[in-house]
Design an enzyme around this catalytic site. Structure first.
Site, short mmCIF file in Angstrom:
data_model
loop_
_atom_site.label_atom_id
_atom_site.label_comp_id
_atom_site.label_asym_id
_atom_site.label_seq_id
_atom_site.Cartn_x
_atom_site.Cartn_y
_atom_site.Cartn_z
N ARG A 4 40.55 34.51 35.23
CA ARG A 4 41.22 33.84 34.12
C ARG A 4 42.56 34.50 33.86
O ARG A 4 42.70 35.72 33.89
CB ARG A 4 40.35 33.88 32.86
CG ARG A 4 39.11 32.99 32.94
CD ARG A 4 39.50 31.53 33.00
NE ARG A 4 38.35 30.63 33.02
CZ ARG A 4 37.81 30.12 34.13
NH1 ARG A 4 38.32 30.46 35.32
NH2 ARG A 4 36.79 29.29 34.06
N GLU A 11 47.97 26.85 31.57
CA GLU A 11 47.79 25.95 32.71
C GLU A 11 47.84 24.50 32.22
O GLU A 11 47.26 24.19 31.19
CB GLU A 11 46.46 26.24 33.40
CG GLU A 11 46.39 27.63 34.01
CD GLU A 11 45.10 27.91 34.76
OE1 GLU A 11 44.23 27.00 34.81
OE2 GLU A 11 44.95 29.01 35.30
N HIS A 29 45.18 27.30 40.50
CA HIS A 29 43.78 27.39 40.08
C HIS A 29 42.88 26.49 40.95
O HIS A 29 42.12 25.68 40.45
CB HIS A 29 43.62 27.02 38.61
CG HIS A 29 42.47 27.75 37.96
ND1 HIS A 29 42.46 28.11 36.64
CD2 HIS A 29 41.29 28.19 38.47
CE1 HIS A 29 41.34 28.73 36.34
NE2 HIS A 29 40.60 28.79 37.45
#
Length: 308
Positions: free
Chosen positions: A229, A258, A277
């Site tokens: 994260r 994000e 990601h």
């Protein structure tokens, strides 16, 4: 027919088949919290399978029939777990379903950083042949510090051991510690590691685990990898450390905000290898996460044990 809300435009066909006893409602790929609340109010689902978007207490209140929120993946930080607990709604995750995919991606980022793959590739495409000036790192004999020994961290550690690396790790909750991994405290991990790879969930206690102070305590030339994260890293501190040469390179698949906004300084700074990601985005993991999420939702609805 009872309904299940899917916060995505699709899940694996095999997972859809498993949920055939329910009507499935899809939010699309980019649902806002308000979109999810509106769909909950309209359809009153008994379960959610969560891929995208944030699940708030307001969404839970809009679905009084809701009994379970099942994550399509392992990270549940986009779900208000405190709100769910207050409302006696189960929150379950597909733990381990994407472990191989993420561990492989983390090691790919490590190799890209150690071997300068991104910059060499860019120079080759620009027509340059710079063999005489190239220099990279060998991993064998170097120390990798793994933060978090869950399913992903253990797989990453196995890969590192296979490359001849010394593997140390920090995880105060570790239940399974492989024989090739040495548990250490965080201070020792920062001081001894040539590579630091993050594989832990984000909590209130480890926000900005890597910050100006902890990065300063690391070896000069350390490589940082994060497929967990973004909030685990103080991004400005990491940027400064890369610019100063204290961090050799950073391979990142997750970020504080994000999607990453245009103009983020990481985008133009040498020393960063970036991906959006996508560590868990493989065809195999897509199927596995969908099936685990479906099984877990069905198990809670039927009051059966969760998927092991």
């Amino acid at each position: 027919m009872s309904k299940i809300l899917i916060t995505s435009d699709a899940i694996a066909p095999s997972a859809v088949a498993m949920l055939s006893g329910y009507e499935l409602v899809y939010t699309g790929k980019t649902p806002t919290p308000e979109d999810i609340v509106a769909l909950c109010r309209e359809h009153n689902p008994v379960a959610m399978v969560v891929r995208y978007g944030k699940i708030t207490g307001a969404a839970m209140d809009a679905a009084p029939a809701l009994r379970v929120i099942s994550k399509h993946g392992s990270g549940t930080d986009n779900i208000d777990k405190a709100a769910a607990k207050e409302r006696a709604i189960a929150v379950v995750a597909a733990i381990g379903a994407n472990a191989n995919a993420v561990a492989e991606h983390a090691f790919a980022l490590l190799l890209a950083c150690a071997k300068s793959i991104a910059s060499v590739n860019a120079r080759m495409h620009a027509g340059h042949w710079e063999k005489a000036t190239h220099s990279s790192l060998e991993l064998a004999g170097r120390t990798v510090g793994v933060v978090g020994l869950g399913a992903i961290g253990r797989r990453f550690a196995r890969m590192a051991e296979g490359f001849g690396m010394r593997v140390i790790a920090f995880d105060p909750f570790a239940r399974e510690v492989p024989s090739h991994v040495e548990l250490v405290d965080l201070t020792a991990l920062f001081e001894q590691s040539d590579v630091i790879s993050l594989h832990c969930p984000l909590t209130e206690d480890n926000q900005h685990l890597l910050n100006a102070q902890t990065l300063k305590s690391c070896k000069r030339g350390v490589i940082v990898v994060n497929t967990a994260r973004g909030g685990l890293i103080d991004e400005q501190a990491l940027l400064d450390a890369v610019r100063q040469g204290h961090v050799r390179a950073a391979g990142l698949d997750s970020f504080a905000v994000e999607p990453m906004v245009a103009g983020h300084p990481f985008q133009t700074e040498p020393g960063f290898v970036l991906s959006p990601h996508v560590g868990s985005v493989t065809s195999d993991a897509y199927i596995s996460m969908g099936e685990y999420a479906a099984k877990n939702a069905l198990a809670v609805l039927a009051q059966e044990p969760l998927v092991a």
